[in-house]
Design a protein around this motif. Structure first.
Motif, mmCIF file in Angstrom:
data_model
loop_
_atom_site.group_PDB
_atom_site.id
_atom_site.type_symbol
_atom_site.label_atom_id
_atom_site.label_comp_id
_atom_site.label_asym_id
_atom_site.label_seq_id
_atom_site.Cartn_x
_atom_site.Cartn_y
_atom_site.Cartn_z
ATOM 1 N N GLU A 251 74.329 49.847 44.004
ATOM 2 C CA GLU A 251 73.050 49.823 44.844
ATOM 3 C C GLU A 251 73.644 49.759 46.121
ATOM 4 O O GLU A 251 73.260 50.582 47.262
ATOM 5 C CB GLU A 251 72.030 48.989 44.237
ATOM 6 N N GLU A 252 74.411 48.770 46.388
ATOM 7 C CA GLU A 252 75.038 48.647 47.726
ATOM 8 C C GLU A 252 75.935 49.392 48.248
ATOM 9 O O GLU A 252 75.928 49.922 49.199
ATOM 10 C CB GLU A 252 75.525 46.923 47.515
ATOM 11 N N LEU A 253 76.961 50.124 47.148
ATOM 12 C CA LEU A 253 77.636 51.200 47.785
ATOM 13 C C LEU A 253 76.999 52.295 48.058
ATOM 14 O O LEU A 253 77.318 52.755 49.273
ATOM 15 C CB LEU A 253 78.566 51.419 46.372
ATOM 16 N N HIS A 254 75.868 52.673 47.475
ATOM 17 C CA HIS A 254 75.016 54.119 47.807
ATOM 18 C C HIS A 254 74.260 53.824 49.161
ATOM 19 O O HIS A 254 73.961 54.682 49.745
ATOM 20 C CB HIS A 254 74.352 54.536 46.710
ATOM 21 N N GLN A 255 73.793 52.359 49.078
ATOM 22 C CA GLN A 255 73.054 52.316 50.334
ATOM 23 C C GLN A 255 74.137 52.153 51.581
ATOM 24 O O GLN A 255 73.598 52.466 52.753
ATOM 25 C CB GLN A 255 72.367 50.593 50.325
ATOM 26 N N GLY A 256 75.099 51.414 51.363
ATOM 27 C CA GLY A 256 75.944 51.443 52.745
ATOM 28 C C GLY A 256 76.622 52.882 53.089
ATOM 29 O O GLY A 256 76.946 52.775 54.507
ATOM 30 N N ARG A 257 76.675 53.592 52.205
ATOM 31 C CA ARG A 257 77.412 54.932 52.486
ATOM 32 C C ARG A 257 76.484 55.922 53.357
ATOM 33 O O ARG A 257 76.714 56.890 53.874
ATOM 34 C CB ARG A 257 78.092 55.768 51.512
ATOM 35 N N THR B 223 81.664 49.847 36.807
ATOM 36 C CA THR B 223 80.563 50.474 37.602
ATOM 37 C C THR B 223 80.691 51.963 37.636
ATOM 38 O O THR B 223 79.541 52.676 37.793
ATOM 39 C CB THR B 223 81.254 49.899 39.193
ATOM 40 N N ALA B 224 81.923 52.602 37.522
ATOM 41 C CA ALA B 224 82.139 54.311 37.274
ATOM 42 C C ALA B 224 81.431 54.607 36.051
ATOM 43 O O ALA B 224 80.701 55.592 36.120
ATOM 44 C CB ALA B 224 83.434 54.661 37.220
ATOM 45 N N GLY C 174 74.419 58.192 52.159
ATOM 46 C CA GLY C 174 74.642 59.691 51.898
ATOM 47 C C GLY C 174 73.361 60.389 51.458
ATOM 48 O O GLY C 174 72.277 59.768 51.660
ATOM 49 N N GLY C 175 73.332 61.584 50.895
ATOM 50 C CA GLY C 175 72.289 62.055 50.508
ATOM 51 C C GLY C 175 71.508 61.788 49.464
ATOM 52 O O GLY C 175 70.321 62.212 49.227
ATOM 53 N N PHE C 176 71.787 60.665 48.605
ATOM 54 C CA PHE C 176 71.254 60.193 47.490
ATOM 55 C C PHE C 176 71.390 58.748 47.488
ATOM 56 O O PHE C 176 72.608 58.291 48.002
ATOM 57 C CB PHE C 176 71.290 60.847 46.327
ATOM 58 N N HIS C 177 70.593 57.951 46.974
ATOM 59 C CA HIS C 177 70.771 56.605 46.666
ATOM 60 C C HIS C 177 70.306 56.229 45.367
ATOM 61 O O HIS C 177 69.588 56.990 44.473
ATOM 62 C CB HIS C 177 70.166 55.757 47.734
ATOM 63 N N LEU C 178 70.571 55.003 44.765
ATOM 64 C CA LEU C 178 70.172 54.578 43.436
ATOM 65 C C LEU C 178 69.074 53.611 43.798
ATOM 66 O O LEU C 178 68.946 52.530 44.479
ATOM 67 C CB LEU C 178 71.437 53.537 42.818
ATOM 68 N N VAL C 179 67.871 53.618 42.942
ATOM 69 C CA VAL C 179 66.658 52.831 43.045
ATOM 70 C C VAL C 179 66.434 52.616 41.596
ATOM 71 O O VAL C 179 66.447 53.528 40.773
ATOM 72 C CB VAL C 179 65.607 53.937 43.879
ATOM 73 N N GLU C 180 65.695 51.462 41.639
ATOM 74 C CA GLU C 180 64.850 51.079 40.437
ATOM 75 C C GLU C 180 63.531 51.895 40.437
ATOM 76 O O GLU C 180 62.751 51.400 41.474
ATOM 77 C CB GLU C 180 64.839 49.626 40.256
ATOM 78 N N VAL C 181 63.142 52.524 39.517
ATOM 79 C CA VAL C 181 61.777 53.549 39.396
ATOM 80 C C VAL C 181 61.509 53.398 37.962
ATOM 81 O O VAL C 181 62.245 53.748 37.186
ATOM 82 C CB VAL C 181 61.965 54.680 40.089
ATOM 83 N N GLY C 182 60.037 53.209 37.617
ATOM 84 C CA GLY C 182 59.710 53.486 36.335
ATOM 85 C C GLY C 182 60.448 52.632 35.190
ATOM 86 O O GLY C 182 60.580 52.888 34.172
#
Length: 194
Positions: free
Chosen positions: A43-49, A4-5, A51-59
């Motif tokens: 995705e779940e980690l960044h959504q749950g926290r 994950t890291a 914060g200022g940014f998140h992980l998205v599926e794009v392009g």
């Protein structure tokens, strides 16, 4: 070091969205299924926290993006990076996005004006790409949108484009149903003025 890291670090360092295929090529010592699991965890980690940014599926790939609700603050720092489009460029880009693969003549027929200069600009900005040549006399070039188009407009794929009904709904004024007027004489057995 967890997978994950590792996945988080390569997505963070990438200058464009990373597809699962590309990650699998970079991380050959890991199974594709494990990479997908790491992406879900991230995705779940960044959504749950929240914060200022998140992980998205794009392009067609994965990328860290700032949250849309923080746009006002981010724009203060990144003023010159905003991409501006003329109405003719937006119109041409919309025709290509919805009608692709399409030739210049087909775009010009729909717009009713010459679009050579606009097409050149869209090609330079890498929002449109040449897909090939049409198998008709003169063999005109065929245009379609690029991966950068998806990135700029934050789309996962072309199926994410709004439908005609959704676009029309944006321009409509809210429609309120008319209600019948209530009689003002008696209310709860009391007549007004008594």
């Amino acid at each position: 070091m967890t997978l994950t890291a590792i996945v988080e670090s390569i997505i963070f360092a990438a200058d464009s969205p990373l597809s699962i295929d590309r990650m699998a090529d970079l991380l050959q010592e890991y199974q594709r299924v494990d990479i997908k699991a790491a992406l879900s965890e991230l995705e779940e980690l960044h959504q749950g926290r929240a914060g200022g940014f998140h992980l998205v599926e794009v392009g067609g790939g994965w990328q860290f993006r700032t949250r849309p609700e923080l746009q006002e603050y981010v724009l203060r720092q990144v003023r010159s990076k905003a991409v501006k489009f003329s109405p003719s460029a937006l119109e041409t880009l919309a025709i290509i996005a919805y009608r692709q693969p399409v030739t210049r003549i087909e775009v010009e027929h729909l717009r009713g004006v010459d679009c050579g200069g606009v097409l050149k600009t869209l090609l330079e900005k890498k929002l449109v790409r040449i897909l090939g040549k049409k198998d008709i006399p003169g063999r005109p070039l065929i245009y379609g949108t690029s991966r950068e188009f998806l990135e700029v407009f934050g789309l996962k794929d072309l199926k994410s484009l709004p439908t005609l009904k959704e676009i029309q709904a944006l321009g409509e004024e809210p429609h309120f149903e008319q209600q019948e007027e209530l009689p003002l004489g008696k209310t709860d057995g009391v007549v007004e003025g008594e």
